[in-house]
Design an enzyme around this catalytic site. Structure first.
Site, PDB file in Angstrom:
ATOM      1  N   TYR A  32      -7.270   2.475   6.337  1.00 13.78           N
ATOM      2  CA  TYR A  32      -6.700   1.233   5.815  1.00 13.78           C
ATOM      3  C   TYR A  32      -6.449   0.140   6.851  1.00 13.78           C
ATOM      4  O   TYR A  32      -5.721  -0.804   6.592  1.00 13.78           O
ATOM      5  CB  TYR A  32      -5.391   1.535   5.086  1.00 13.78           C
ATOM      6  CG  TYR A  32      -4.446   2.418   5.877  1.00 13.78           C
ATOM      7  CD1 TYR A  32      -3.814   1.933   7.004  1.00 13.78           C
ATOM      8  CD2 TYR A  32      -4.218   3.740   5.499  1.00 13.78           C
ATOM      9  CE1 TYR A  32      -2.973   2.728   7.734  1.00 13.78           C
ATOM     10  CE2 TYR A  32      -3.366   4.552   6.229  1.00 13.78           C
ATOM     11  CZ  TYR A  32      -2.748   4.035   7.346  1.00 13.78           C
ATOM     12  OH  TYR A  32      -1.914   4.831   8.082  1.00 13.78           O
ATOM     13  N   LYS A  77      10.949   3.229   2.514  1.00 14.65           N
ATOM     14  CA  LYS A  77      10.874   4.679   2.346  1.00 14.65           C
ATOM     15  C   LYS A  77      11.642   5.099   1.110  1.00 14.65           C
ATOM     16  O   LYS A  77      12.741   4.605   0.851  1.00 14.65           O
ATOM     17  CB  LYS A  77      11.413   5.384   3.589  1.00 14.65           C
ATOM     18  CG  LYS A  77      10.537   5.089   4.810  1.00 14.65           C
ATOM     19  CD  LYS A  77      10.885   5.963   5.978  1.00 14.65           C
ATOM     20  CE  LYS A  77      10.047   7.209   6.005  1.00 14.65           C
ATOM     21  NZ  LYS A  77      10.340   8.061   7.158  1.00 14.65           N
ATOM     22  N   ASP A 111       1.823  10.401   3.712  1.00 17.13           N
ATOM     23  CA  ASP A 111       2.615  11.297   4.545  1.00 17.13           C
ATOM     24  C   ASP A 111       1.674  12.299   5.203  1.00 17.13           C
ATOM     25  O   ASP A 111       1.519  13.430   4.745  1.00 17.13           O
ATOM     26  CB  ASP A 111       3.657  12.010   3.679  1.00 17.13           C
ATOM     27  CG  ASP A 111       4.733  12.655   4.524  1.00 17.13           C
ATOM     28  OD1 ASP A 111       4.769  12.400   5.736  1.00 17.13           O
ATOM     29  OD2 ASP A 111       5.536  13.418   3.964  1.00 17.13           O
ATOM     30  N   CYS A 160      38.280  14.401  24.870  1.00 15.02           N
ATOM     31  CA  CYS A 160      36.960  15.013  24.971  1.00 15.02           C
ATOM     32  C   CYS A 160      37.068  16.521  24.742  1.00 15.02           C
ATOM     33  O   CYS A 160      37.887  17.180  25.378  1.00 15.02           O
ATOM     34  CB  CYS A 160      36.362  14.740  26.350  1.00 15.02           C
ATOM     35  SG  CYS A 160      34.782  15.576  26.601  1.00 15.02           S
ATOM     36  N   CYS A 166      36.168  18.246  28.320  1.00 11.26           N
ATOM     37  CA  CYS A 166      36.897  18.077  29.579  1.00 11.26           C
ATOM     38  C   CYS A 166      38.286  17.487  29.374  1.00 11.26           C
ATOM     39  O   CYS A 166      38.984  17.188  30.342  1.00 11.26           O
ATOM     40  CB  CYS A 166      36.095  17.218  30.553  1.00 11.26           C
ATOM     41  SG  CYS A 166      36.033  15.481  30.083  1.00 11.26           S
ATOM     42  N   GLU A 181       0.841  -1.195   0.000  1.00 10.99           N
ATOM     43  CA  GLU A 181       0.000   0.000   0.000  1.00 10.99           C
ATOM     44  C   GLU A 181       0.874   1.242   0.000  1.00 10.99           C
ATOM     45  O   GLU A 181       2.065   1.164   0.286  1.00 10.99           O
ATOM     46  CB  GLU A 181      -0.856   0.037   1.276  1.00 10.99           C
ATOM     47  CG  GLU A 181      -1.963  -0.971   1.321  1.00 10.99           C
ATOM     48  CD  GLU A 181      -2.482  -1.139   2.740  1.00 10.99           C
ATOM     49  OE1 GLU A 181      -3.244  -0.278   3.193  1.00 10.99           O
ATOM     50  OE2 GLU A 181      -2.088  -2.117   3.394  1.00 10.99           O
ATOM     51  N   CYS A 197      32.284  15.623  33.504  1.00  8.02           N
ATOM     52  CA  CYS A 197      32.287  16.184  32.150  1.00  8.02           C
ATOM     53  C   CYS A 197      30.999  17.008  32.002  1.00  8.02           C
ATOM     54  O   CYS A 197      29.901  16.456  32.083  1.00  8.02           O
ATOM     55  CB  CYS A 197      32.347  15.058  31.122  1.00  8.02           C
ATOM     56  SG  CYS A 197      32.308  15.636  29.427  1.00  8.02           S
ATOM     57  N   CYS A 225      33.492   9.579  26.310  1.00 10.16           N
ATOM     58  CA  CYS A 225      34.239  10.246  27.365  1.00 10.16           C
ATOM     59  C   CYS A 225      33.759   9.599  28.660  1.00 10.16           C
ATOM     60  O   CYS A 225      32.576   9.630  28.969  1.00 10.16           O
ATOM     61  CB  CYS A 225      33.935  11.744  27.385  1.00 10.16           C
ATOM     62  SG  CYS A 225      34.471  12.536  28.915  1.00 10.16           S
ATOM     63  N   LYS A 280       2.370   4.653   1.507  1.00 11.34           N
ATOM     64  CA  LYS A 280       2.632   5.161   2.851  1.00 11.34           C
ATOM     65  C   LYS A 280       2.301   6.652   2.832  1.00 11.34           C
ATOM     66  O   LYS A 280       3.082   7.464   2.352  1.00 11.34           O
ATOM     67  CB  LYS A 280       4.092   4.932   3.219  1.00 11.34           C
ATOM     68  CG  LYS A 280       4.412   5.283   4.647  1.00 11.34           C
ATOM     69  CD  LYS A 280       5.837   4.863   4.985  1.00 11.34           C
ATOM     70  CE  LYS A 280       6.156   5.159   6.438  1.00 11.34           C
ATOM     71  NZ  LYS A 280       5.948   6.561   6.802  1.00 11.34           N
TER      72      LYS A 280
HETATM   73 ZN   LIG Z   1      34.258  14.843  28.683  1.00  7.73          ZN
END
Ligand SMILES: [Zn+2]
Length: 666
Positions: free
Chosen positions: A218, A309, A111, A403, A406, A107, A427, A421, A109
């Site tokens: 449907y 899709k 939107d 990171c 940090c 069928e 952090c 991290c 789809k």
């Molecule tokens: Zn971090």
């Protein structure tokens, strides 16, 4: 007089159907309007004969201040989807392996906006949006104005059932509305789907009526109520007066092979541009309901359906820089910063690169000309590089080692694509990310505090975990620069109100990895309290229906961390909801109250989901696998011998469907 009004209504219902559903009007618009005017004047003279489903409600008029949230009778799941024909093929192979005789229905789809509409005794009684899948908004008043949705059914119909479909905004109506809005100096809608969903939430139903929404229906529930197959149900629904997808214009097609399915997909991939409304793919379903039952569900979606899709629009632009974001779990996500480019109705400046593997796969260099695509997801993706345009002296993108927030050295665990991290405690984006998750709408819904406020509080060192929120004081906050009395009061009030938020959302708010809203709900229901869950073994947790080991491991380890114990202690002291509040209904005593029950096989009187619902309603718990703690196995047709053996060897009582019915006096 009553008969006169009734016969006018019947006539108008009929002409409405001829015009909007069968596309074969037998009277002119003028004649139709005259009949409607006559009805309206009779109705206003005789309010005692009012009817919520009279054709006169099509023009709207009711004002809804706010829409009630109501429970769905059957949860509204979303479908798993794929952009790859190969994955569709794999899905079909999986289905056929389990149910060799399965046939398929393809069928469109649509939107638009998903809707569930209930009919009782042949008249429309309620229309609910998808919402979170278990509850949605009651928008009945607005849905009644959509002319392709019948208010009254014809022919034969079940006494009480639900039909589902999608409400769409046709292109012509969309353009017309946007032109009018531009002329009126109002903002325009980005696309027909946004427009449809915005329209359905309007307070004034006469405005809804004027916008020209359309609908395709449907799916009929409960399964099997009008036909043993999905295709059959759609056909029968058509005879009841619903606008259903028709075979003659190829909106629906029965397919037995992958070739037929691919043919249907390629036809619409090309032909969709000529449709008067948007579609974004093709839905493929297993046709027979009994085969659907055999296939069952994952935690998120049915195994008997998949959506293909269509490939999204693609443009090329330049990569200016790669930056790195730190999530609340410490996961590092690389982000492509792009030369701004117009794509799918918006200007795109950033695109996700997911992880280091993706960067290496794309073989990205700084300044590359890249292809960017936008699929169903909000954030666009970089999908390729135009190597011909690469500068000779361009430098390769190297994933960062530390990171960005940090400076902790990043770690990549075996078998995982993401870098992390591990400075969980200090952090900054991780600390504030966890608190932001806790206060988010789906979790504790603490309004008055935005992301920036959380980051500020963390920076100032006045909070470091969700539990700290509850010890914030007025004096503390008013002392911060830019905080006025009113906003401080709002923040504190929001925090106090969050103590009423139900346990399942508190659990979700903790942000345990893999524990989304659905899983949190299941765990909350099964264990009943945070304390019970904290003490559960991994085996106890995997016993919960459709909870696997990956989830169980995360949950188990969460409750064994000392740092998390600090958070939980603070929540206990604060008095947030750490257990399920028993409702009247769930207190019903029955022979299965508290029993742990495994359901397996196919049943005559119940679908498997109905059986599980019944168990919950009578106070039992659905359990995924048989163990020594299982009370009963309800065994249907086709239950595997290994399950029977296991139940027998563990001394678990086995009930047939009939035993179950008798036990509960159903
Ligand atoms: Zn971090």
């Amino acid at each position: 007089m009553k008969e006169k009004i009734e016969s006018l209504r019947d006539e108008l219902h009929k002409h409405n159907r001829k015009y909007y559903i069968e596309d074969a009007p037998v009277i002119s618009d003028y004649e139709f309007d005259m009949l409607l005017k006559e009805l309206e004047s009779l109705e206003s003279a005789h309010p005692e004969y009012a009817d919520a489903n009279s054709p006169s409600v099509r023009v709207g008029g009711g004002i809804t201040k706010s829409f009630n949230t109501v429970q769905h009778h059957y949860s509204m799941l979303s479908l798993s989807n794929s952009y790859s024909l190969e994955e569709i093929q794999e899905w079909i192979t999986r289905v056929q392996k389990k149910v060799p005789e399965a046939t398929f229905v393809c069928e469109l789809k649509y939107d638009g906006v998903a809707i569930g509409i209930r009919y009782e005794n042949g008249v429309l009684t309620q229309a609910i949006t998808r919402g979170d899948g278990t509850q949605g908004d009651d928008i009945t008043v607005n849905v009644r104005t959509i002319r392709s949705i019948p208010l009254k059914l014809t022919g034969e119909f079940p006494k009480d059932f639900e039909i589902r479909g999608e409400i769409v905004m046709p292109h012509a109506a969309f353009k017309n509305l946007n032109n009018k809005r531009t002329a009126a100096g109002l903002s325009t809608f980005a696309n027909p789907r946004n427009c449809a969903s915005g329209t359905l939430k309007l307070q004034d139903s006469s405005e809804v009526a004027s916008r020209g929404l359309d609908a395709y229906l449907y799916l009929v529930l409960p399964e099997g109520v009008i036909s043993p197959s999905h295709r059959g149900a759609i056909f029968v629904a058509g005879t009841m007066g619903f606008k259903v997808p028709l075979k003659k214009n190829r909106f629906i097609e029965e397919c037995e092979s992958i070739d037929q399915i691919i043919d249907f997909i390629s036809h619409w991939d090309a032909a969709r541009k000529d449709l008067p409304f948007d579609i974004d793919g093709i839905v493929i379903k297993v046709d027979s309901y009994s085969a659907q039952q055999d296939l069952g569900f994952t935690a998120k979606s049915p195994r008997w359906a998949i959506a293909y899709k269509f490939k999204a629009e693609r443009v090329s632009t330049f990569l200016n820089e790669v930056t790195y974001q730190v999530g609340r779990t410490g996961a590092i996500t690389p982000v492509a910063n792009l030369e701004p480019v117009w794509l799918g109705g918006t200007t795109v400046k950033r695109a996700s690169l997911h992880n280091n593997d993706q960067i290496e796969l794309l073989n990205l260099y700084l300044g590359d000309s890249v292809f960017v695509e936008k699929g169903g997801e909000i954030i666009p993706k970089v999908v390729g590089v135009d190597l011909d345009k690469r500068a000779a002296d361009a430098t390769e993108i190297r994933f960062i080692k530390e990171c960005p927030e940090c400076a902790t050295t990043l770690v990549r665990k075996d078998g995982e694509a993401q870098h992390y991290c591990l400075n969980i405690e200090s952090c900054p984006p991780q600390v504030s990310g966890r608190i932001e998750h806790y206060i988010s709408r789906k979790a504790m819904d603490i309004t008055g505090i935005g992301s920036e406020t959380v980051q500020l509080f963390v920076e100032k060192g006045i909070i470091s975990h969700p539990g700290d929120l509850y010890s914030l004081t007025f004096d503390q906050l008013i002392a911060l620069e830019g905080f006025k009395k009113k906003s401080v009061q709002n923040i504190l009030e929001g925090i106090v109100q969050s103590k009423e938020v139900p346990f399942e959302r508190v659990l979700f708010g903790l942000g345990i990895r893999h524990v989304g809203a659905t899983v949190a709900k299941k765990l909350a229901k099964y264990f009943g309290s945070m304390f019970a869950l904290a003490e559960a073994s991994i085996e106890d947790i995997t016993a919960v229906d459709s909870i696997g080991e990956a989830i169980a491991l995360e949950v188990h380890s969460y409750f064994r961390s000392e740092k998390n114990a600090v958070v939980l202690d603070a929540l206990v002291v604060a008095g947030v909801q750490l257990e399920i509040v028993q409702t009247e209904q769930s207190r019903i005593e029955s022979p299965i109250t508290g029993a742990k029950i495994v359901v397996s096989g196919v049943f005559e009187r119940f679908s498997r989901n109905e059986l599980k619902d019944t168990i919950e309603k009578y106070g039992g718990q659905n359990v995924g696998s048989i163990s020594g703690k299982t009370t009963y196995v309800v065994a249907g047709e086709g239950i595997g011998p290994s399950k029977m053996n296991k139940a027998e060897s563990l001394g678990v009582s086995i009930l047939s469907e009939q035993d179950f019915i008798e036990l509960l006096n159903l």
